[in-house]
Write a protein that holds these residues in place. Structure first.
Motif, PDB file in Angstrom:
ATOM      1  N   ALA A 248       0.705  -1.551  -0.117  1.00 47.70           N
ATOM      2  CA  ALA A 248      -0.328  -0.113   0.251  1.00 47.70           C
ATOM      3  C   ALA A 248       0.948   1.624   0.183  1.00 47.70           C
ATOM      4  O   ALA A 248       0.274   2.671  -0.782  1.00 47.70           O
ATOM      5  CB  ALA A 248      -1.162   0.117   1.463  1.00 47.70           C
ATOM      6  N   TYR A 249       1.686   0.488   0.867  1.00 47.65           N
ATOM      7  CA  TYR A 249       2.772   2.659   0.556  1.00 47.65           C
ATOM      8  C   TYR A 249       3.409   2.592  -0.771  1.00 47.65           C
ATOM      9  O   TYR A 249       3.461   3.479  -0.892  1.00 47.65           O
ATOM     10  CB  TYR A 249       4.245   1.931   1.812  1.00 47.65           C
ATOM     11  N   VAL A 250       3.765   1.855  -1.134  1.00 46.94           N
ATOM     12  CA  VAL A 250       4.664   1.606  -2.253  1.00 46.94           C
ATOM     13  C   VAL A 250       4.010   2.528  -3.428  1.00 46.94           C
ATOM     14  O   VAL A 250       3.826   2.949  -3.902  1.00 46.94           O
ATOM     15  CB  VAL A 250       5.624   0.116  -2.854  1.00 46.94           C
ATOM     16  N   PHE A 251       2.771   1.603  -3.810  1.00 43.68           N
ATOM     17  CA  PHE A 251       1.976   1.672  -4.803  1.00 43.68           C
ATOM     18  C   PHE A 251       1.040   3.331  -4.220  1.00 43.68           C
ATOM     19  O   PHE A 251       1.519   3.842  -5.668  1.00 43.68           O
ATOM     20  CB  PHE A 251       0.965   1.389  -4.810  1.00 43.68           C
ATOM     21  N   THR A 252       1.045   3.872  -3.067  1.00 43.11           N
ATOM     22  CA  THR A 252       0.547   5.314  -3.176  1.00 43.11           C
ATOM     23  C   THR A 252       2.379   6.060  -3.584  1.00 43.11           C
ATOM     24  O   THR A 252       1.388   7.266  -4.196  1.00 43.11           O
ATOM     25  CB  THR A 252       0.068   5.738  -1.316  1.00 43.11           C
ATOM     26  N   LEU A 253       2.940   5.876  -2.764  1.00 42.47           N
ATOM     27  CA  LEU A 253       4.385   6.901  -2.851  1.00 42.47           C
ATOM     28  C   LEU A 253       4.931   6.685  -4.380  1.00 42.47           C
ATOM     29  O   LEU A 253       5.114   7.470  -4.963  1.00 42.47           O
ATOM     30  CB  LEU A 253       5.503   5.928  -2.235  1.00 42.47           C
TER      31      LEU A 253
END
Length: 267
Positions: A248-253
């Motif tokens: 979730a963090y990587v996709f949003t980042l």
């Protein structure tokens, strides 16, 4: 605990059968044969969306200067995304514009990933390709919109024809830029999310299925091996929970990064 999916053990031979991709294509359980047909994964998605809405409603309905425990946890999560993803990439001013989209993206992906380790769900709601594709399309539209809005006459031109490149080289550079910017970005976003959650589910089911087989069916000294696979199952469950947040963090980042590149002055 992760429940073993049905059909992992042959009823005729009693042998061990590993997980298959059939887990990701369950039979319809509601409205079968209609445009509103729903299987268990779709129902899990609706449940998680409802839980997210309930969580944010309960956490924000009575905001206080000195937050209670629930409000404090929610504010901590929101501040984490705002400071470490949105403002880190876009700054305070542009970050406020795209915060609703990026916040929704992060928490929705995390909630759908989290179901991989929820008993009786036992599968990530993001591990079927439709949802990753949808989120990648949203990210794609967001950074294209940002670039066209900020640089309406230059965004596409500068994306495909970078400054400082000899004109003859555009025959090679422009197709590469088109593929990397307008094709590979959404494709890699979708595939990264899909494959991490799909593979995680397969490994979890394999470990718990092996544990069940070694302890309940294999006999002999195999129950001791089953104890080992059970420990690995619990450890990988914790790792899968970490992966749920990480993806979730990587996709949003990356979405925020692509928007930032679209807003950059060189466009």
């Amino acid at each position: 605990m992760h429940l073993v999916a049905p059909g992992l053990f042959g009823t005729e031979t009693g042998g061990f059968h590993g997980p298959t991709l059939d887990d990701f294509f369950p039979a319809a359980v509601l409205f079968e044969g209609t445009p509103f047909e729903m299987n268990r994964i779709m129902i899990i998605r609706l449940i998680m969306v409802a839980l997210l809405l309930l969580l944010f409603w309960l956490g924000t309905r009575n905001l206080k200067v000195v937050p209670n425990r629930a409000q404090g946890v929610l504010e901590f999560a929101l501040d984490f995304v705002r400071k470490n993803v949105i403002e880190e990439q876009l700054g305070a001013k542009e970050g406020r514009r795209f915060a609703p989209l990026l916040m929704t993206m992060f928490f929705l992906i995390f909630a759908f990933n989290f179901t991989a380790v929820v008993p009786f769900f036992n599968i990530a709601a993001s591990s079927v390709v439709g949802f990753p594709i949808f989120m990648a399309v949203v990210a794609y539209i967001a950074f294209i919109y940002a670039g066209l809005r900020k640089h309406p006459g230059k965004f596409l031109k500068n994306s495909l024809f970078p400054a400082g490149v000899p004109k003859v080289m555009y025959l090679l550079v422009t197709p590469v830029e088109f593929l990397s910017t307008f094709v590979m970005r959404p494709v890699t976003l979708a595939l990264r999310l899909l494959m991490n959650m799909l593979v995680g589910h397969m490994i979890l089911v394999l470990l718990f299925a092996a544990t069940n087989f070694f302890i309940m069916e294999a006999g002999g000294a195999f129950p001791a091996l089953g104890a080992g696979t059970f420990v690995f199952s619990l450890a990988f469950t914790l790792f899968e929970l970490f992966v749920a947040g990480l993806q979730a963090y990587v996709f949003t980042l990356l979405t925020a990064l692509y928007i930032q590149l679209a807003l950059a002055e060189e466009h």
